[in-house]
Design an enzyme around this catalytic site. Structure first.
Site, short mmCIF file in Angstrom:
data_model
loop_
_atom_site.label_atom_id
_atom_site.label_comp_id
_atom_site.label_asym_id
_atom_site.label_seq_id
_atom_site.Cartn_x
_atom_site.Cartn_y
_atom_site.Cartn_z
N ARG A 156 11.52 -5.15 4.67
CA ARG A 156 11.44 -3.91 4.37
C ARG A 156 11.97 -2.84 4.95
O ARG A 156 12.55 -3.09 6.14
CB ARG A 156 9.78 -3.63 4.97
CG ARG A 156 9.45 -2.13 5.14
CD ARG A 156 8.08 -1.89 5.07
NE ARG A 156 7.20 -2.39 6.02
CZ ARG A 156 5.90 -2.58 6.13
NH1 ARG A 156 5.14 -2.09 4.89
NH2 ARG A 156 5.40 -3.47 6.95
N ARG A 166 -0.32 -9.20 13.30
CA ARG A 166 -0.69 -8.45 12.38
C ARG A 166 -1.69 -9.21 11.26
O ARG A 166 -2.79 -8.52 10.69
CB ARG A 166 0.26 -7.63 11.72
CG ARG A 166 1.14 -6.80 12.55
CD ARG A 166 2.37 -6.12 12.45
NE ARG A 166 2.42 -5.35 11.30
CZ ARG A 166 3.40 -5.20 10.48
NH1 ARG A 166 4.65 -5.36 10.46
NH2 ARG A 166 3.22 -4.10 9.57
N LYS A 189 0.83 -1.18 0.07
CA LYS A 189 0.03 0.10 0.00
C LYS A 189 0.88 1.31 0.11
O LYS A 189 0.61 2.32 -0.83
CB LYS A 189 -0.91 0.05 1.30
CG LYS A 189 -1.87 -0.91 1.33
CD LYS A 189 -2.75 -1.20 2.51
CE LYS A 189 -2.14 -1.15 3.91
NZ LYS A 189 -1.33 -2.65 4.07
N ARG A 225 11.76 -1.33 10.79
CA ARG A 225 10.42 -0.95 11.87
C ARG A 225 10.51 -2.39 12.75
O ARG A 225 10.94 -3.38 12.44
CB ARG A 225 8.99 -1.03 11.06
CG ARG A 225 8.85 -0.02 10.30
CD ARG A 225 7.68 0.11 9.58
NE ARG A 225 6.34 -0.43 9.99
CZ ARG A 225 5.23 -0.65 9.40
NH1 ARG A 225 4.86 -0.06 8.19
NH2 ARG A 225 4.25 -1.40 10.13
N ARG A 236 -9.70 -0.18 8.93
CA ARG A 236 -9.43 -1.45 9.25
C ARG A 236 -10.22 -2.60 9.85
O ARG A 236 -10.20 -3.32 10.10
CB ARG A 236 -7.95 -1.63 10.11
CG ARG A 236 -6.52 -1.42 9.16
CD ARG A 236 -5.41 -1.39 10.06
NE ARG A 236 -4.43 -2.19 9.96
CZ ARG A 236 -3.21 -1.30 9.47
NH1 ARG A 236 -3.23 -0.19 9.10
NH2 ARG A 236 -2.11 -2.14 9.33
P1 ADP Z 1 2.22 -1.96 3.28
O1 ADP Z 1 2.21 -0.48 3.23
O2 ADP Z 1 0.97 -2.44 2.62
O3 ADP Z 1 2.50 -2.41 4.53
P2 ADP Z 1 4.72 -1.61 1.66
O4 ADP Z 1 4.12 -0.89 0.34
O5 ADP Z 1 5.49 -0.98 2.70
O6 ADP Z 1 3.60 -2.39 2.14
O7 ADP Z 1 5.52 -2.85 1.05
C1 ADP Z 1 6.07 -4.06 1.94
C2 ADP Z 1 7.41 -4.39 1.49
O8 ADP Z 1 7.22 -5.09 0.33
C3 ADP Z 1 8.21 -3.26 1.21
O9 ADP Z 1 9.77 -3.59 1.57
C4 ADP Z 1 8.35 -3.11 -0.40
O10 ADP Z 1 9.53 -2.34 -0.85
C5 ADP Z 1 7.79 -4.58 -0.62
N1 ADP Z 1 7.19 -4.37 -1.89
C6 ADP Z 1 5.87 -3.86 -2.24
N2 ADP Z 1 5.23 -4.07 -3.29
C7 ADP Z 1 6.15 -5.23 -3.58
C8 ADP Z 1 5.77 -6.05 -5.05
N3 ADP Z 1 4.81 -5.70 -5.91
N4 ADP Z 1 6.51 -7.13 -5.22
C9 ADP Z 1 7.76 -7.36 -4.17
N5 ADP Z 1 7.74 -6.45 -3.04
C10 ADP Z 1 6.98 -5.55 -2.88
P1 AMP Z 2 0.67 0.01 9.31
O1 AMP Z 2 1.75 0.99 9.26
O2 AMP Z 2 -0.39 0.24 8.21
O3 AMP Z 2 1.49 -1.20 8.92
O4 AMP Z 2 0.34 0.01 10.77
C1 AMP Z 2 1.02 -0.18 11.74
C2 AMP Z 2 0.38 -0.55 13.06
O5 AMP Z 2 -0.45 0.83 13.44
C3 AMP Z 2 -0.67 -1.56 13.00
O6 AMP Z 2 -0.16 -2.88 13.20
C4 AMP Z 2 -1.58 -1.05 14.10
O7 AMP Z 2 -1.32 -1.34 15.52
C5 AMP Z 2 -1.72 0.37 13.76
N1 AMP Z 2 -2.60 0.79 12.98
C6 AMP Z 2 -2.49 1.47 11.80
N2 AMP Z 2 -3.51 1.65 11.10
C7 AMP Z 2 -4.65 1.31 11.89
C8 AMP Z 2 -6.10 1.32 11.85
N3 AMP Z 2 -6.64 1.71 10.90
N4 AMP Z 2 -6.54 0.77 12.78
C9 AMP Z 2 -6.07 0.50 14.01
N5 AMP Z 2 -4.68 0.38 14.25
C10 AMP Z 2 -3.96 0.87 13.15
#
Ligand code: ADP
Ligand code: AMP
Length: 217
Positions: free
Chosen positions: A127, A171, A13, A160, A88
């Site tokens: 990541r 998660r 995302k 992270r 969520r």
């Molecule tokens: P989210 O915001 O949904 O938690 P991220 O955009 O941070 O996910 O992506 C999670 C990890 O996967 C990051 O390290 C990113 O570089 C990698 N990633 C994102 N999209 C892809 C893809 N299409 N294929 C492989 N790796 C990806």
């Molecule tokens: P994310 O960066 O989206 O992976 O979120 C990291 C963490 O923040 C999650 O595991 C939750 O603990 C909290 N969080 C983020 N967005 C939400 C949401 N919409 N509702 C509840 N918790 C959230």
């Protein structure tokens, strides 16, 4: 355009939101980023969110809805926004409908980046995020040109604290029980589209833009 980016943790995302911000000139609103900033700054919100985030649980709805309500009232959201990681839960989705109703807006499109769970732990654990500008990399799938250094701004990357295999189990469980039901919720509202998130980052972007091009705002 009011866009919701849905998907399990690690689906891509944030990565895709960065491209959409660039293209549509509307802000990305990531509740995860907002909570991490609050934790870093040691605010009351950060203190409250910290334990939930550390264990991979969802922050309570009342808290989360409150920060989104405030954020969506800001001027830069007038022309639209990209919600990343919100809603969520069904309660959050109901609250969002109410907020948008009050603002005379509607959801343009819900884009679910669909990725099977077996991909997600590897994506999260690999990541890396830029300390300064927040750009996201992956040690294997999207490495920076110079190890541990942001391509955009040259700052160090960090991992992270919740990007571990064990926290990811919680998660993913939270996603399955609380967030997956939103797929049917938004299908019923007629705003849902699904993109195959197993593809390369560039192909996922292309598919997202194809859907968005056909959305009537
Ligand atoms: P989210 O915001 O949904 O938690 P991220 O955009 O941070 O996910 O992506 C999670 C990890 O996967 C990051 O390290 C990113 O570089 C990698 N990633 C994102 N999209 C892809 C893809 N299409 N294929 C492989 N790796 C990806
Ligand atoms: P994310 O960066 O989206 O992976 O979120 C990291 C963490 O923040 C999650 O595991 C939750 O603990 C909290 N969080 C983020 N967005 C939400 C949401 N919409 N509702 C509840 N918790 C959230």
């Amino acid at each position: 355009m009011q866009i919701i980016l849905m998907g399990a943790p690690g689906a891509g995302k944030g990565t895709q939101a960065a491209f959409l911000v660039e293209r549509y000139k509307i802000p990305q609103i990531s509740t995860g980023d907002m909570f991490r900033a609050a934790v870093k700054n040691g605010t009351a919100l950060g203190l409250e969110a910290k334990t939930y985030m550390a264990s991979g649980k969802l922050v309570p709805d009342t808290v989360t809805i409150g920060i989104v309500r405030e954020r969506l009232a800001e001027g830069d959201c007038k022309a639209g926004f990209i919600l990343d990681g919100f809603p969520r839960t069904v309660e959050q989705a109901d609250a969002l409908n109410k907020i948008l109703d009050e603002q005379g807006k509607k959801i343009s499109c819900v884009l679910n980046i669909s990725v099977p769970s077996e991909y997600l732990i590897e994506r999260a654990v690999g990541r890396r995020v830029c300390k300064s500008c927040g750009a996201t990399y992956h040690v294997k799938f999207n490495p920076p040109k110079v190890a541990n250094t942001c391509d955009n701004c040259g700052s160090d990357l960090y991992q992270r604290t919740d990007d571990t295999a064990s926290t990811m189990q919680n998660r993913l469980a939270a996603y399955e029980s609380s967030t997956r039901p939103l797929i049917d919720y938004y299908k019923k509202m007629g705003v849902y589209s699904e993109i195959d998130g197993r593809q390369t980052i560039a192909k996922v972007t292309e598919d997202l833009i194809n859907v968005l091009t056909s959305v009537k705002d």
